[in-house]
Design a protein around this motif. Structure first.
Motif, PDB file in Angstrom:
ATOM      1  N   ALA A 130      17.963  13.784  -4.713  1.00 23.59           N
ATOM      2  CA  ALA A 130      17.361  12.468  -4.953  1.00 23.59           C
ATOM      3  C   ALA A 130      17.565  11.585  -3.737  1.00 23.59           C
ATOM      4  N   VAL A 131      16.581  10.732  -3.488  1.00 23.86           N
ATOM      5  CA  VAL A 131      16.677   9.701  -2.448  1.00 23.86           C
ATOM      6  C   VAL A 131      16.479   8.355  -3.122  1.00 23.86           C
ATOM      7  N   ILE A 132      17.328   7.392  -2.769  1.00 24.79           N
ATOM      8  CA  ILE A 132      17.251   6.047  -3.336  1.00 24.79           C
ATOM      9  C   ILE A 132      16.878   5.070  -2.231  1.00 24.79           C
ATOM     10  N   TYR A 133      15.827   4.296  -2.474  1.00 28.13           N
ATOM     11  CA  TYR A 133      15.489   3.174  -1.595  1.00 28.13           C
ATOM     12  C   TYR A 133      15.982   1.903  -2.296  1.00 28.13           C
ATOM     13  N   THR A 134      16.950   1.203  -1.715  1.00 25.37           N
ATOM     14  CA  THR A 134      17.436  -0.006  -2.374  1.00 25.37           C
ATOM     15  C   THR A 134      16.444  -1.158  -2.280  1.00 25.37           C
ATOM     16  N   HIS A 135      15.634  -1.166  -1.212  1.00 21.35           N
ATOM     17  CA  HIS A 135      14.611  -2.212  -1.065  1.00 21.35           C
ATOM     18  C   HIS A 135      13.609  -1.785   0.000  1.00 21.35           C
ATOM     19  N   GLY A 136      12.594  -2.613   0.216  1.00 23.19           N
ATOM     20  CA  GLY A 136      11.433  -2.201   0.980  1.00 23.19           C
ATOM     21  C   GLY A 136      11.402  -2.573   2.440  1.00 23.19           C
ATOM     22  N   ASP A 149      11.333  16.917   2.258  1.00 23.77           N
ATOM     23  CA  ASP A 149       9.954  17.341   2.461  1.00 23.77           C
ATOM     24  C   ASP A 149       9.100  16.761   1.339  1.00 23.77           C
ATOM     25  N   PRO A 150       8.003  16.075   1.679  1.00 24.84           N
ATOM     26  CA  PRO A 150       7.133  15.522   0.630  1.00 24.84           C
ATOM     27  C   PRO A 150       6.687  16.565  -0.389  1.00 24.84           C
ATOM     28  N   ARG A 151       6.594  17.822   0.022  1.00 23.76           N
ATOM     29  CA  ARG A 151       6.185  18.876  -0.903  1.00 23.76           C
ATOM     30  C   ARG A 151       7.241  19.107  -1.985  1.00 23.76           C
ATOM     31  N   ASP A 152       8.506  18.936  -1.635  1.00 26.22           N
ATOM     32  CA  ASP A 152       9.566  19.061  -2.632  1.00 26.22           C
ATOM     33  C   ASP A 152       9.525  17.901  -3.624  1.00 26.22           C
ATOM     34  N   VAL A 153       9.135  16.733  -3.131  1.00 24.74           N
ATOM     35  CA  VAL A 153       8.982  15.584  -4.026  1.00 24.74           C
ATOM     36  C   VAL A 153       7.821  15.837  -4.980  1.00 24.74           C
ATOM     37  N   ALA A 154       6.696  16.280  -4.433  1.00 22.90           N
ATOM     38  CA  ALA A 154       5.518  16.546  -5.260  1.00 22.90           C
ATOM     39  C   ALA A 154       5.791  17.620  -6.307  1.00 22.90           C
ATOM     40  N   ALA A 155       6.653  18.586  -5.969  1.00 23.74           N
ATOM     41  CA  ALA A 155       6.964  19.677  -6.895  1.00 23.74           C
ATOM     42  C   ALA A 155       8.036  19.304  -7.904  1.00 23.74           C
ATOM     43  N   GLY A 156       8.597  18.091  -7.766  1.00 28.53           N
ATOM     44  CA  GLY A 156       9.608  17.642  -8.709  1.00 28.53           C
ATOM     45  C   GLY A 156      11.018  18.098  -8.388  1.00 28.53           C
ATOM     46  N   ARG A 157      11.203  18.699  -7.215  1.00 27.14           N
ATOM     47  CA  ARG A 157      12.542  19.162  -6.845  1.00 27.14           C
ATOM     48  C   ARG A 157      13.417  18.031  -6.318  1.00 27.14           C
ATOM     49  N   VAL A 158      12.781  16.941  -5.866  1.00 23.59           N
ATOM     50  CA  VAL A 158      13.506  15.771  -5.350  1.00 23.59           C
ATOM     51  C   VAL A 158      12.952  14.527  -6.016  1.00 23.59           C
ATOM     52  N   GLN A 159      13.837  13.712  -6.569  1.00 25.04           N
ATOM     53  CA  GLN A 159      13.437  12.418  -7.100  1.00 25.04           C
ATOM     54  C   GLN A 159      13.527  11.366  -5.989  1.00 25.04           C
ATOM     55  N   VAL A 160      12.605  10.410  -6.010  1.00 22.67           N
ATOM     56  CA  VAL A 160      12.676   9.258  -5.108  1.00 22.67           C
ATOM     57  C   VAL A 160      12.727   8.018  -5.991  1.00 22.67           C
ATOM     58  N   ILE A 161      13.824   7.298  -5.923  1.00 18.12           N
ATOM     59  CA  ILE A 161      14.117   6.191  -6.843  1.00 18.12           C
ATOM     60  C   ILE A 161      14.057   4.874  -6.084  1.00 18.12           C
ATOM     61  N   ALA A 162      13.351   3.896  -6.636  1.00 13.36           N
ATOM     62  CA  ALA A 162      13.196   2.601  -5.972  1.00 13.36           C
ATOM     63  C   ALA A 162      13.000   1.513  -7.026  1.00 13.36           C
ATOM     64  N   PRO A 163      13.193   0.255  -6.651  1.00 14.01           N
ATOM     65  CA  PRO A 163      12.941  -0.831  -7.597  1.00 14.01           C
ATOM     66  C   PRO A 163      11.453  -0.989  -7.903  1.00 14.01           C
ATOM     67  N   LYS A 164      11.162  -1.493  -9.078  1.00 13.92           N
ATOM     68  CA  LYS A 164       9.775  -1.712  -9.481  1.00 13.92           C
ATOM     69  C   LYS A 164       9.073  -2.626  -8.477  1.00 13.92           C
ATOM     70  N   PHE A 216       6.531   7.869   5.128  1.00 10.88           N
ATOM     71  CA  PHE A 216       6.594   7.143   3.866  1.00 10.88           C
ATOM     72  C   PHE A 216       6.372   8.108   2.716  1.00 10.88           C
ATOM     73  N   ILE A 217       7.346   8.167   1.832  1.00 13.32           N
ATOM     74  CA  ILE A 217       7.239   8.959   0.614  1.00 13.32           C
ATOM     75  C   ILE A 217       7.380   7.999  -0.560  1.00 13.32           C
ATOM     76  N   PRO A 218       6.323   7.771  -1.330  1.00 13.10           N
ATOM     77  CA  PRO A 218       6.390   6.807  -2.436  1.00 13.10           C
ATOM     78  C   PRO A 218       7.397   7.231  -3.495  1.00 13.10           C
ATOM     79  N   PRO A 219       7.945   6.278  -4.216  1.00 13.40           N
ATOM     80  CA  PRO A 219       8.921   6.606  -5.274  1.00 13.40           C
ATOM     81  C   PRO A 219       8.277   7.346  -6.439  1.00 13.40           C
ATOM     82  N   THR A 220       9.092   8.170  -7.071  1.00 13.19           N
ATOM     83  CA  THR A 220       8.665   8.856  -8.289  1.00 13.19           C
ATOM     84  C   THR A 220       9.314   8.255  -9.532  1.00 13.19           C
TER      85      THR A 220
END
Length: 615
Positions: A130-136, A149-164, A216-220
């Motif tokens: 998982a990768v956490i972005y605390t802010h933008g 790798d963005p492909r791992d994010v797309a495949a659900g192997r890595v979460q990307v967590i960020a504020p709404k 840039f990898i958008p949050p999931t």
């Protein structure tokens, strides 16, 4: 600098000890390099900061940079690691049974990869879960592609967590005002200043900003409320939302298993900006203080350490609580006292001139003015509530700078008299006044060499005196441009790595701000745009020198331009010709393209090298 040294707190060595505790290793070479061989980050860039402060650097700022020299990989607690001073910001790693959680993966790929490589070599070679972005802000997310790798994010192997609202705020940060912010950022961060005691001596938040490739990898996963939890491979994370404090959308997080509090950028080792000098929306100092109060109530008594996205950690509950409380008190004091003085009728300049933090806060190294200052933060509080007008009628409709400068030179008695007064002020060490006088001379006549020299010399001395690293950079950059002109190396345009995340409608809003009324005149026209990737459709009309775009609408009988967003933008921003793109099959045009062709010459693209220190 002797007077500045007298005002410093007593040195107890705690910051130096905290900044070095848990050191494991650093990068084996002095320079982390880009793929093309150019430096991404020079780890030796601050080697000049040794011994007592020279006369050309404020002693408090010098001391801050001595603490910041601690670089490399550090163990904060079992299962918690941080890499510091590979960039302006920190990257933090939380170990799980099967992998790593990464918090704020730096500014560029090269330093993010170097940090992760160092961790894998010296701690454990595991995958990122998982990768956490605390802010933008860019230094907290744009290096992610160096770690995942963005492909791992797309495949659900890595979460990307960020504020709404993370993506929306990232886009808005650079879109409409990006050019103006970018030019002013060159000043704030001292991009073109050589590192050394007479040039770039840090920024207060860090020593320098890494260069290289951004992604840039958008949050999931979006965090929406305080108390919301996410568990990654058995490690629970508890979030506290802090929107409107240091960033429009941001969070702190609590790691119960480690009794560790991540304060993101809401509590650092400096007074921060209520309004950043590169330009941004004014932040809410009261809300900022309230969030820190909430963090203390939620976790203060439990926290055994705290860490952030900049600077060094605090160890022990007492140190954590005092640090957060003093940071809270600084923002609340500035807010409350600026409002009190505002309600007494003081103007922003009067408020800023007379306001100082209480002695107990001035004696805490962590709320010194290495980055933000009481002065410009107090003005920002005023601006948040009252706007730009200070209430003085003479300031309601002032003369523009050049006209005012010419009249001031005349009122003083002419150019020679101006020079004489500015020279006398400079000789007396009254650099604020010599700068103001010489600035009139430069704006009245940019070819006035004596005024330019006086202004550059005044800026230089103001920079040397400044405790704030960004004040120093602004003054010294101004002096440099007065003496040498604008530097080469400006890059036009915005952040291209964000293009795909930015809606076409946002680009059309930007396009509308480039319309030149004198070119548009009374012209009326209209056409349709269709993004072939997203399917978004816009009706675009021009009338009364106003360009309007309406999403989801079509103009009957008007021409329609269809193509992928990047190609449409290339045409509209005059980077590629419409005819060529149509001939190549990159876009299709139904109807007569004349209205589109007629609009394009009416647009003027902003430049990143506009003047600041002269008309």
């Amino acid at each position: 600098m002797a007077e500045a040294a007298k005002s410093l707190p007593a040195e107890n060595g705690v910051d130096f000890e905290f900044s070095r505790r848990g050191f494991i290793a650093t990068w084996p070479e002095q320079i982390i390099r880009q793929a093309n061989g150019k430096p991404s980050f020079d780890l030796s860039g601050n080697d000049f900061i040794e011994g007592p402060a020279p006369d050309t650097v404020n002693p408090a700022l010098w001391r801050q940079n001595r603490v910041l020299r601690a670089e490399g990989l550090f163990r904060l607690a079992p299962g918690l690691y941080q890499v510091r001073n590979f960039d302006n910001s920190n990257v933090t790693f939380i170990e799980t049974p099967k992998g790593w959680i990464v918090i704020d993966p730096l500014t560029v790929e090269e330093v993010a990869k170097a940090a992760f490589d160092l961790l894998k070599k010296h701690v454990a070679d595991k995958p990122v879960l998982a990768v956490i972005y605390t802010h933008g802000h860019t230094d907290h997310f744009a290096g992610a592609t160096g770690i995942i790798d963005p492909r791992d994010v797309a495949a659900g192997r890595v979460q990307v967590i960020a504020p709404k609202g993370f993506v929306e705020e990232v886009v808005s940060e650079w879109m409409l005002a990006g050019t103006a912010m970018g030019r002013r950022a060159f000043y704030q961060f001292g991009y073109f200043l050589p590192r050394g005691p007479q040039g770039h001596a840090g920024m207060g938040m860090g020593t320098a900003i890494a260069a290289g490739k951004q992604g840039f990898i958008p949050p999931t996963v979006e965090i929406e409320r305080t108390g919301q939890t996410v568990t990654v491979d058995g490690v629970e994370l508890v979030f506290q939302m802090t929107p409107g404090a240091e960033a429009p959308t941001e969070f702190n997080l609590w790691i119960p298993s480690l009794k560790a509090l991540c304060l993101a950028e809401t509590a650092t080792s400096t007074l921060h900006n209520v309004q950043t000098l590169r330009g941004a929306k004014v932040r809410d100092a009261k809300a900022w203080a309230d969030y820190l109060t909430e963090a203390l109530r939620l976790w203060g008594s439990q926290a055994e350490l705290s860490f952030g996205s900049h600077h060094w950690p605090r160890f022990g509950t007492a140190a954590v609580v005092q640090h957060v409380a003093h940071q809270r008190d600084a923002y609340k004091f500035i807010h409350d006292q600026a409002v009190r003085r505002m309600n007494l009728g003081q103007t922003p300049t009067e408020i800023a001139e007379g306001l100082k933090l209480p002695k107990a806060l001035r004696n805490d190294w962590s709320v010194r003015e290495y980055y933000g200052t009481v002065s410009h933060n107090a003005k920002a509080v005023y601006d948040r509530y009252m706007g730009w007008y200070d209430g003085v009628p003479a300031n309601l409709n002032p003369l523009p700078p050049v006209e005012k400068a010419k009249r001031m030179v005349s009122a003083i008695g002419g150019v020679a008299a101006l020079h004489k007064q500015a020279e006398a002020a400079f000789a007396a060490g009254d650099y604020r006044w010599s700068a103001e006088l010489a600035n009139y001379g430069v704006f009245a006549d940019p070819q006035d060499r004596a005024a330019r020299t006086l202004l550059a010399d005044s800026y230089e001395q103001l920079g040397y005196q400044a405790e704030s690293g960004i004040w120093r950079n602004i003054y010294l950059t101004g002096a440099r441009e007065l003496r040498q002109g604008r530097p080469d190396g400006f890059t036009e345009g915005g952040s291209s790595y964000l293009m795909m995340a930015t809606p076409l409608g946002s680009f059309l809003d930007l396009l509308a701000t480039t319309l030149v009324p004198e070119r548009a005149g009374e012209t009326r026209l209209g056409f349709n745009l269709v993004d072939s990737i997203s399917g978004d459709r816009f009706a675009v009309t021009l009338g009364n020198s106003v360009l309007v775009s309406e999403k989801g609408q079509s103009l009957p009988g008007a021409p329609t331009l269809t193509g992928p967003k990047p190609v449409l933008l290339g045409i509209l921003f005059r980077q590629v010709p419409l005819d060529r793109m149509a001939a190549a099959g990159q876009v299709t045009v139904v109807g007569d393209p004349a209205p589109i062709q007629e609009l394009l010459p009416m647009l003027e693209q902003p430049r990143l090298d506009f003047n600041i220190i002269e008309p």
